[in-house]
Design a protein around this motif. Structure first.
Motif, mmCIF file in Angstrom:
data_model
loop_
_atom_site.group_PDB
_atom_site.id
_atom_site.type_symbol
_atom_site.label_atom_id
_atom_site.label_comp_id
_atom_site.label_asym_id
_atom_site.label_seq_id
_atom_site.Cartn_x
_atom_site.Cartn_y
_atom_site.Cartn_z
ATOM 1 N N GLN A 111 0.854 -1.181 0.000
ATOM 2 C CA GLN A 111 0.000 0.000 0.000
ATOM 3 C C GLN A 111 0.889 1.230 0.000
ATOM 4 O OE1 GLN A 111 -2.313 0.429 3.552
ATOM 5 N NE2 GLN A 111 -3.757 1.818 2.592
ATOM 6 N N HIS A 112 0.673 2.100 -0.958
ATOM 7 C CA HIS A 112 1.413 3.359 -1.039
ATOM 8 C C HIS A 112 0.651 4.384 -0.193
ATOM 9 C CE1 HIS A 112 4.438 5.875 -3.006
ATOM 10 N NE2 HIS A 112 3.527 6.833 -2.944
ATOM 11 N N VAL A 113 1.314 4.939 0.833
ATOM 12 C CA VAL A 113 0.652 5.842 1.771
ATOM 13 C C VAL A 113 1.271 7.233 1.665
ATOM 14 C CG1 VAL A 113 0.089 6.252 4.191
ATOM 15 C CG2 VAL A 113 0.234 3.914 3.331
ATOM 16 N N LYS A 114 0.433 8.244 1.505
ATOM 17 C CA LYS A 114 0.877 9.637 1.441
ATOM 18 C C LYS A 114 0.149 10.393 2.540
ATOM 19 C CE LYS A 114 2.604 13.345 -0.776
ATOM 20 N NZ LYS A 114 3.083 14.103 0.351
ATOM 21 N N PRO A 115 0.765 10.465 3.724
ATOM 22 C CA PRO A 115 0.102 11.205 4.802
ATOM 23 C C PRO A 115 0.121 12.707 4.512
ATOM 24 C CG PRO A 115 2.272 10.491 5.492
ATOM 25 C CD PRO A 115 2.049 9.928 4.122
ATOM 26 N N GLY A 116 -0.749 13.440 5.166
ATOM 27 C CA GLY A 116 -0.815 14.894 4.954
ATOM 28 C C GLY A 116 0.450 15.586 5.418
ATOM 29 N N LYS A 117 1.115 15.013 6.397
ATOM 30 C CA LYS A 117 2.313 15.622 6.948
ATOM 31 C C LYS A 117 3.438 14.597 6.872
ATOM 32 C CE LYS A 117 3.584 18.114 11.114
ATOM 33 N NZ LYS A 117 3.104 18.490 12.438
ATOM 34 N N GLY A 118 4.595 14.980 6.398
ATOM 35 C CA GLY A 118 5.720 14.050 6.290
ATOM 36 C C GLY A 118 5.803 13.423 4.915
ATOM 37 N N GLY A 119 6.799 12.558 4.747
ATOM 38 C CA GLY A 119 7.037 11.942 3.446
ATOM 39 C C GLY A 119 6.178 10.706 3.203
ATOM 40 N N ALA A 120 5.997 10.385 1.945
ATOM 41 C CA ALA A 120 5.225 9.198 1.565
ATOM 42 C C ALA A 120 6.030 7.936 1.908
ATOM 43 C CB ALA A 120 4.920 9.241 0.075
ATOM 44 N N PHE A 121 5.312 6.821 2.102
ATOM 45 C CA PHE A 121 5.986 5.547 2.361
ATOM 46 C C PHE A 121 5.166 4.409 1.775
ATOM 47 C CE2 PHE A 121 3.416 6.606 6.055
ATOM 48 C CZ PHE A 121 2.738 5.433 6.342
ATOM 49 N N VAL A 122 5.781 3.244 1.697
ATOM 50 C CA VAL A 122 5.123 2.052 1.159
ATOM 51 C C VAL A 122 5.063 1.017 2.275
ATOM 52 C CG1 VAL A 122 5.221 0.229 -0.578
ATOM 53 C CG2 VAL A 122 5.963 2.535 -1.169
ATOM 54 N N ARG A 123 3.845 0.622 2.629
ATOM 55 C CA ARG A 123 3.624 -0.395 3.663
ATOM 56 C C ARG A 123 3.417 -1.733 2.947
ATOM 57 N NH1 ARG A 123 -0.964 1.620 6.447
ATOM 58 N NH2 ARG A 123 0.444 2.946 7.632
ATOM 59 N N THR A 124 4.202 -2.748 3.318
ATOM 60 C CA THR A 124 4.108 -4.043 2.643
ATOM 61 C C THR A 124 3.911 -5.174 3.647
ATOM 62 O OG1 THR A 124 6.487 -4.431 2.744
ATOM 63 C CG2 THR A 124 5.662 -3.328 0.773
ATOM 64 N N LYS A 125 3.360 -6.265 3.146
ATOM 65 C CA LYS A 125 3.290 -7.518 3.883
ATOM 66 C C LYS A 125 4.118 -8.499 3.064
ATOM 67 C CE LYS A 125 -0.350 -8.673 6.121
ATOM 68 N NZ LYS A 125 -1.699 -9.094 6.531
ATOM 69 N N LEU A 126 5.198 -9.021 3.662
ATOM 70 C CA LEU A 126 6.144 -9.884 2.962
ATOM 71 C C LEU A 126 6.109 -11.295 3.535
ATOM 72 C CD1 LEU A 126 9.190 -7.431 2.965
ATOM 73 C CD2 LEU A 126 7.563 -7.802 1.114
ATOM 74 N N LYS A 127 6.246 -12.295 2.647
ATOM 75 C CA LYS A 127 6.275 -13.700 3.067
ATOM 76 C C LYS A 127 7.627 -14.286 2.697
ATOM 77 C CE LYS A 127 3.924 -18.096 2.478
ATOM 78 N NZ LYS A 127 2.851 -18.807 1.781
#
Length: 187
Positions: free
Chosen positions: A27-43
């Motif tokens: 999931q690509h996340v772009k919060p209103g404050k701070g930098g964007a990040f990518v949240r992943t679930k890895l197996k």
């Protein structure tokens, strides 16, 4: 090397000193404050362990070269399972540990997907369901129950599954390879 913006479900990454991890979801996340990040679930490809990992957007990750080929299962020699590439007729032995629980639903001449990285088999993927013959089951005894009952049945691969009481020895049934659940009769 690729960017985290290039991640997709099913991509295999090489992280933590060479360990291979499959991206289950991202999931690509772009919060209103701070930098964007990518949240992943890895197996983890070898152990099956699932972890959550967060990457900064645009960070560099190493993508592993995993060759997924459709292969035919030939036979087992006890410690490994032999698969054949139907295009080149090359035979590939896959260790029993790699096949794991999939051996319960592996029929001779079945087509499966074999994932290989640098000549080493990583895992096999069976079709979602297989048709197997019930090699042994006791006759069903209908008692006083409010819902349909089940009984154990041994299928031709030697695995034991739960089937409805009306199934008899010699019948062909459809089984879900992921859960081992009975899906129905096959005519």
């Amino acid at each position: 090397m690729a960017s985290t913006n290039d991640l997709k479900n099913g991509t295999t990454l090489k992280l933590d000193g060479g360990e291979l991890w499959n991206v289950v979801e991202f999931q690509h996340v772009k919060p209103g404050k701070g930098g964007a990040f990518v949240r992943t679930k890895l197996k983890n490809v070898t152990s099956g362990k699932v972890v959550d990992k967060t990457f900064n957007a645009g960070a560099k990750v190493e993508i592993a070269n995993v060759d997924r080929r459709e292969m035919q299962y030939l036979y087992s020699d006890g410690e490994s399972y032999i698969f054949m590439d139907t295009e080149t007729y090359d035979q590939l032995p896959v260790d029993a540990k790699v096949v794991g629980k999939n051996a319960d639903y592996l029929l001779e001449s079945a087509m499966v997907t074999v994932a290989v990285n640098e000549g080493v088999p990583l895992y096999i993927e069976l079709p979602a369901a297989v048709e197997v013959e019930v090699s042994q089951t006791d006759p069903g005894v209908q008692g006083d129950r409010s819902t349909g009952g089940t009984k154990p049945a041994t299928i031709e691969t030697g695995a034991v599954i739960q089937v409805p009481l009306f199934i008899t020895t010699g019948e062909r049934v459809k089984v879900d390879t992921r859960t081992g659940d009975y899906l129905g009769r096959v005519n």
